[in-house]
Design a protein around this motif. Structure first.
Motif, short mmCIF file in Angstrom:
data_model
loop_
_atom_site.label_atom_id
_atom_site.label_comp_id
_atom_site.label_asym_id
_atom_site.label_seq_id
_atom_site.Cartn_x
_atom_site.Cartn_y
_atom_site.Cartn_z
N GLU A 99 0.83 -1.21 0.00
CA GLU A 99 0.00 0.00 0.00
C GLU A 99 0.86 1.26 0.00
O GLU A 99 0.58 2.23 -0.72
CB GLU A 99 -0.92 0.00 1.22
CG GLU A 99 -1.87 1.20 1.28
CD GLU A 99 -2.76 1.18 2.51
OE1 GLU A 99 -3.37 2.23 2.80
OE2 GLU A 99 -2.84 0.13 3.19
N GLN A 147 2.20 1.85 -3.41
CA GLN A 147 1.17 2.41 -4.28
C GLN A 147 1.00 3.91 -4.04
O GLN A 147 0.82 4.69 -4.98
CB GLN A 147 -0.16 1.69 -4.05
CG GLN A 147 -0.16 0.25 -4.58
CD GLN A 147 -1.44 -0.49 -4.21
OE1 GLN A 147 -1.81 -0.58 -3.04
NE2 GLN A 147 -2.12 -1.01 -5.22
N GLN A 148 1.08 4.31 -2.78
CA GLN A 148 0.99 5.74 -2.47
C GLN A 148 2.19 6.49 -3.05
O GLN A 148 2.04 7.61 -3.57
CB GLN A 148 0.92 5.93 -0.95
CG GLN A 148 -0.37 5.42 -0.34
CD GLN A 148 -0.31 5.36 1.18
OE1 GLN A 148 0.73 5.61 1.79
NE2 GLN A 148 -1.43 5.01 1.80
N ARG A 156 3.84 5.61 -5.73
CA ARG A 156 3.62 5.68 -7.18
C ARG A 156 2.63 6.79 -7.53
O ARG A 156 2.84 7.53 -8.51
CB ARG A 156 3.12 4.33 -7.70
CG ARG A 156 2.83 4.34 -9.20
CD ARG A 156 2.50 2.95 -9.71
NE ARG A 156 1.34 2.36 -9.07
CZ ARG A 156 0.94 1.10 -9.26
NH1 ARG A 156 1.63 0.29 -10.07
NH2 ARG A 156 -0.12 0.63 -8.64
N GLN A 157 1.59 6.89 -6.74
CA GLN A 157 0.59 7.92 -7.00
C GLN A 157 1.22 9.32 -6.89
O GLN A 157 0.87 10.24 -7.64
CB GLN A 157 -0.56 7.79 -6.01
CG GLN A 157 -1.72 8.73 -6.29
CD GLN A 157 -2.90 8.47 -5.35
OE1 GLN A 157 -2.86 7.58 -4.51
NE2 GLN A 157 -3.95 9.25 -5.50
N GLN A 174 7.19 3.53 -11.41
CA GLN A 174 6.61 2.20 -11.58
C GLN A 174 7.51 1.09 -11.04
O GLN A 174 7.05 -0.01 -10.78
CB GLN A 174 6.36 1.97 -13.08
CG GLN A 174 5.70 0.67 -13.45
CD GLN A 174 4.26 0.61 -12.95
OE1 GLN A 174 3.61 1.64 -12.73
NE2 GLN A 174 3.76 -0.60 -12.74
N ALA A 217 -0.28 -5.41 -8.04
CA ALA A 217 -0.56 -3.98 -8.14
C ALA A 217 0.03 -3.35 -9.39
O ALA A 217 -0.10 -2.14 -9.60
CB ALA A 217 -0.01 -3.26 -6.90
N PHE A 269 3.34 -3.30 -10.42
CA PHE A 269 4.70 -2.78 -10.36
C PHE A 269 5.67 -3.68 -11.13
O PHE A 269 5.44 -4.88 -11.30
CB PHE A 269 5.20 -2.69 -8.91
CG PHE A 269 4.59 -1.56 -8.13
CD1 PHE A 269 5.05 -0.26 -8.28
CD2 PHE A 269 3.55 -1.80 -7.23
CE1 PHE A 269 4.49 0.78 -7.55
CE2 PHE A 269 2.98 -0.77 -6.50
CZ PHE A 269 3.45 0.53 -6.66
#
Length: 787
Positions: free
Chosen positions: A715, A718-719, A721-722, A727, A752, A754
């Motif tokens: 998680e 992902q944050q 990446r956002q 990537q 996810a 990546f």
């Protein structure tokens, strides 16, 4: 019938061509010259080959078609132990030569070749060892160009007999004839010897008095089967050896060696024997039979017959196969099924290599010594590997891998530099140009003996590769012995120091293995690493380039009541973690779990409240310790990472159930303002304690904890990446030795979307730290030079 691979006859008008070929890589001591000699003769070419400090130089002359065929076949058919890093081909004027020859070694310029690593006994030598009609029947030191000691007997390059400890043994006429014959398997095999002219083996008692025996190896086996502890001199040092099925002997070894809980490695005769004590995957079997013959960590069978004290508390065994003729002779006796083979030292000391040193240091441990008189010039422990998520992973890089170079990124072109590593699992790295050379495993830098070993190995590799460092990289931790050494050494030589943050180095090392310049998202997860804020880091989500990093997120910091004592006593980490989660650590329902009295917990709570000797850490390793204390009752540990290993082992047979992980909370931050987000374990503790109250098995709880940790870092990635659009994710740090965690992270990150990168040639733990330091230092020095 004509051979379709080449014409029967060259066209009349074809003029001879001559080429010079300079080969760089591991091409000395691996049978490369006789291979080239045979290849040139097969193609009907004239010229020569010779060793030099660059590798080997070849000149070939002949018909163009055969010259081209030679150049194609050279890399494709090279000996198994050879590694070609570069082929530099240039045109020369023909000399009208008629023969191909092998010429004397030349010494010129800087060393750009590698000493080969020590290699396990090959199949041909093994057949000779047990052939009664062979002149080397049962000779403990037979070898050839395809196998035998290399690094551990070498003083410097070029790798020729006078530069090795075999210089003391003059070959007999039969051995010399083999050595001089290009068609012989022992052509220029530098350790070549036989019973008439080579090293010998003998048995002594613990005082050094010779024990008369017609067959010292057989007498050694008799003593092992009687339950004695034997110190056996090997390739890179002595082993302490006992019958692994004799619980009393194993306990006695532990008591004398002062190694009370850490698992002991075991050696077995062959792959079938390994299968009888371990449940092996195909990948693990492949690792067991490589020329490196590393110790492989594999799942133990329940009914293996191994004494329980060999590997208490964990479901794995460190198993390996014989790699020297002497070891094969031990297992030729039908009575010998499995032997403990552990480094011959007191805990945390360097391995013993010299006969007199061994008697002095090990006389109080071993009942007898199996000695030999081939000098070991370089201490070198056995390497340790594991299969993690289906791929081989280095846990300890030593015999069989050292001193093979590891590539650096193509555009880095490192200056000559030294990186000294950290504190635990010490390994240093020398780098220049496109390659980094890691030392063998030194051990933990906790005493003068370990530092002496560090200095001794550094002097040898500097001399071997003729690298005189122009800069030195070190960890940020000011109290590490390696840091103090770096500062003193740099001051004496008046060269610049480059301080490299621990977790930056971990991730940068993996980036370099994959030729990544960045930016990447790095998950650096381990037990201890000094942060830029003076705190102890270890649960890090970083945004990195090779020469810089930012901290995007980290585990919420926990207090370590007692400082370093909390590492040795996980119950202290449990108090710190539960207190940070807002729980009453003096409650009997909690103190009973981690084995403390209310008074002990109260003292620690007050220390935390007052900030007394309670440093803060974001370490994932310390969170594992806290959970192991609560779930398994692990109050204290005997060795580093014991609690985490036992927690991983508890969940070994539990399935990976999606969505089963405990909850972790995300606390928002602003990483660009240097306020990283945090990952809080407080919800996890609430759910875990409810599971314990409900009577759920430790295995289930451990599996849920692993899944929750993995999910929380996925998680966080992902944050990241956002926020950045990056990537690529790079995984590093000692927690990547945890098979379950590594598997769950990979699955979650790939799900996810990546692109994931993991270590392949370098350990993800502190054994690989110096390689990453060298990478970061080279990148920083390059940036400064351009400024």
């Amino acid at each position: 019938m004509l051979d379709e691979a080449r014409p029967a006859k060259e066209p009349m008008e074809a003029r001879p061509e001559r080429r010079q070929i300079r080969v760089r890589g591991v091409v000395q001591g691996v049978g490369f010259r006789p291979f080239v000699y045979r290849l040139a003769r097969e193609e009907g070419l004239a010229g020569f080959i010779g060793n030099d400090t660059d590798g080997v130089t070849i000149e070939i002359e002949g018909a163009p078609h055969h010259v081209d065929l030679f150049l194609r076949r050279l890399p494709a058919e090279a000996p198994a132990l050879a590694r070609i890093d570069a082929l530099l081909v240039s045109d020369l004027a023909p000399k009208d030569e008629r023969e191909f020859s092998i010429v004397a070694s030349a010494i010129r310029g800087h060393v750009a070749t590698g000493i080969p690593a020590d290699a396990a006994t090959c199949a041909d030598c093994l057949r000779e060892l047990f052939d009664p009609s062979d002149r080397r029947y049962r000779y403990p030191f037979l070898n050839c160009t395809n196998c035998g000691p290399r690094f551990t007997i070498t003083r410097r390059v070029p790798y020729d007999r006078p530069q090795t400890s075999m210089a003391n043994f003059k070959m007999c006429s039969a051995c010399q004839a083999e050595y001089d014959d290009p068609q012989n398997r022992r052509f220029h095999a530098q350790p070549n010897a036989c019973a008439q002219c080579g090293p010998r083996v003998w048995l002594t008692d613990s005082t050094g008095e010779t024990i008369t025996a017609s067959d010292p190896v057989a007498a050694c086996i008799d003593r092992l089967m009687d339950g004695e502890i034997l110190a056996i001199k090997g390739i890179g040092g002595f082993h302490l050896c006992v019958d692994a099925q004799n619980e009393e002997a194993v306990l006695r070894l532990r008591q004398r060696k002062h190694r009370y809980g850490k698992p002991l490695a075991v050696m077995v005769r062959d792959l079938d024997a390994a299968r009888s004590i371990c449940v092996l995957t195909a990948e693990e079997e492949d690792l067991l039979v490589t020329a490196a013959r590393s110790i492989v960590l594999a799942r133990a069978r329940a009914e293996s017959g191994i004494a329980p004290q060999v590997a208490p508390g964990v479901p794995w065994l460190g198993v390996f196969l014989p790699y020297s003729p002497l070891q094969h002779l031990l297992f030729a006796d039908a009575r010998v099924r499995v032997l403990v083979m552990t480094s011959a030292n007191l805990s945390e000391e360097p391995i013993a290599i010299d006969n007199h040193e061994a008697l002095e240091r090990l006389g109080g441990i071993a009942d007898a010594f199996l000695m030999h008189d081939r000098e070991i010039l370089q201490r070198c422990d056995d390497s340790v590997t594991a299969v993690v998520d289906g791929a081989p992973q280095l846990v300890r890089r030593a015999r069989g891998f050292v001193p093979l170079g590891v590539r650096l990124p193509l555009d880095l072109d490192a200056p000559s530099l030294l990186a000294v590593g950290g504190h635990l699992k010490s390994v240093f790295t020398l780098a220049r140009g496109r390659f980094a050379y890691q030392s063998q495993h030194i051990g933990d830098l906790e005493n003068a003996a370990a530092l002496d070993f560090f200095r001794e190995s550094l002097a040898h590799l500097m001399r071997t590769f003729e690298i005189e460092p122009e800069a030195i990289a070190h960890d940020l931790h000011p109290e590490y012995l390696s840091t103090r050494f770096a500062k003193q050494w740099a001051g004496e030589r008046r060269i610049p120091l480059v301080a490299v943050q621990h977790h930056h180095a971990h991730v940068a090392g993996c980036m370099a293995e994959h030729e990544l310049a960045g930016p990447v998202i790095g998950l650096s997860l381990d037990g201890t690493g000094y942060g830029t804020d003076g705190r102890i880091w270890g649960g890090e989500v970083l945004i990195l380039r090779l020469d810089s990093f930012e901290r995007f997120a980290h585990l919420e910091c926990l207090p370590m009541p007692g400082g370093e004592k909390a590492i040795r006593e996980p119950w202290r980490m449990a108090v710190g973690a539960l207190h940070a989660a807002g729980l009453d650590v003096e409650s009997p329902r909690l103190t009973d779990l981690f084995g403390a009295t209310r008074e002990e917990a109260s003292v620690l709570r007050r220390m935390i409240a007052r900030g007394v000797n309670s440093p803060l850490t974001s370490s994932l390793g310390r969170l594992f310790d806290a959970v192991a204390a609560v779930v398994l009752g692990r109050r204290a540990v005997d060795y580093e990472a014991q609690a985490a290993m036992e927690l991983e082992g508890a969940a070994l047979d539990e399935p990976d159930e999606p969505g089963s992980g405990y909850s972790f909370a995300s606390i928002e931050g602003n990483w660009r303002a240097r306020l990283p987000a945090q990952i809080s374990a407080a919800p996890m503790w609430q759910e875990l304690l409810l599971d314990l109250k409900a009577g759920r098995r430790p295995a289930e709880i451990s599996a849920r904890f692993h899944a929750g940790v993995a999910g929380s870092f996925v998680e966080a990635a992902q944050q990241a990446r956002q926020a950045t659009g990056i990537q690529e994710v790079v995984l590093s740090g000692g927690c990547m030795h945890n098979r379950r965690l590594a598997r769950l992270l990979r699955a979650g990150l790939e799900h996810a979307g990546f692109t994931l990168f993991e270590h392949a040639q370098v350990s993800p733990g502190d054994g690989g730290l110096s390689y990453g330091q060298a990478v970061v230092a080279a990148a920083l020095l390059r940036r400064r030079a351009k400024a």
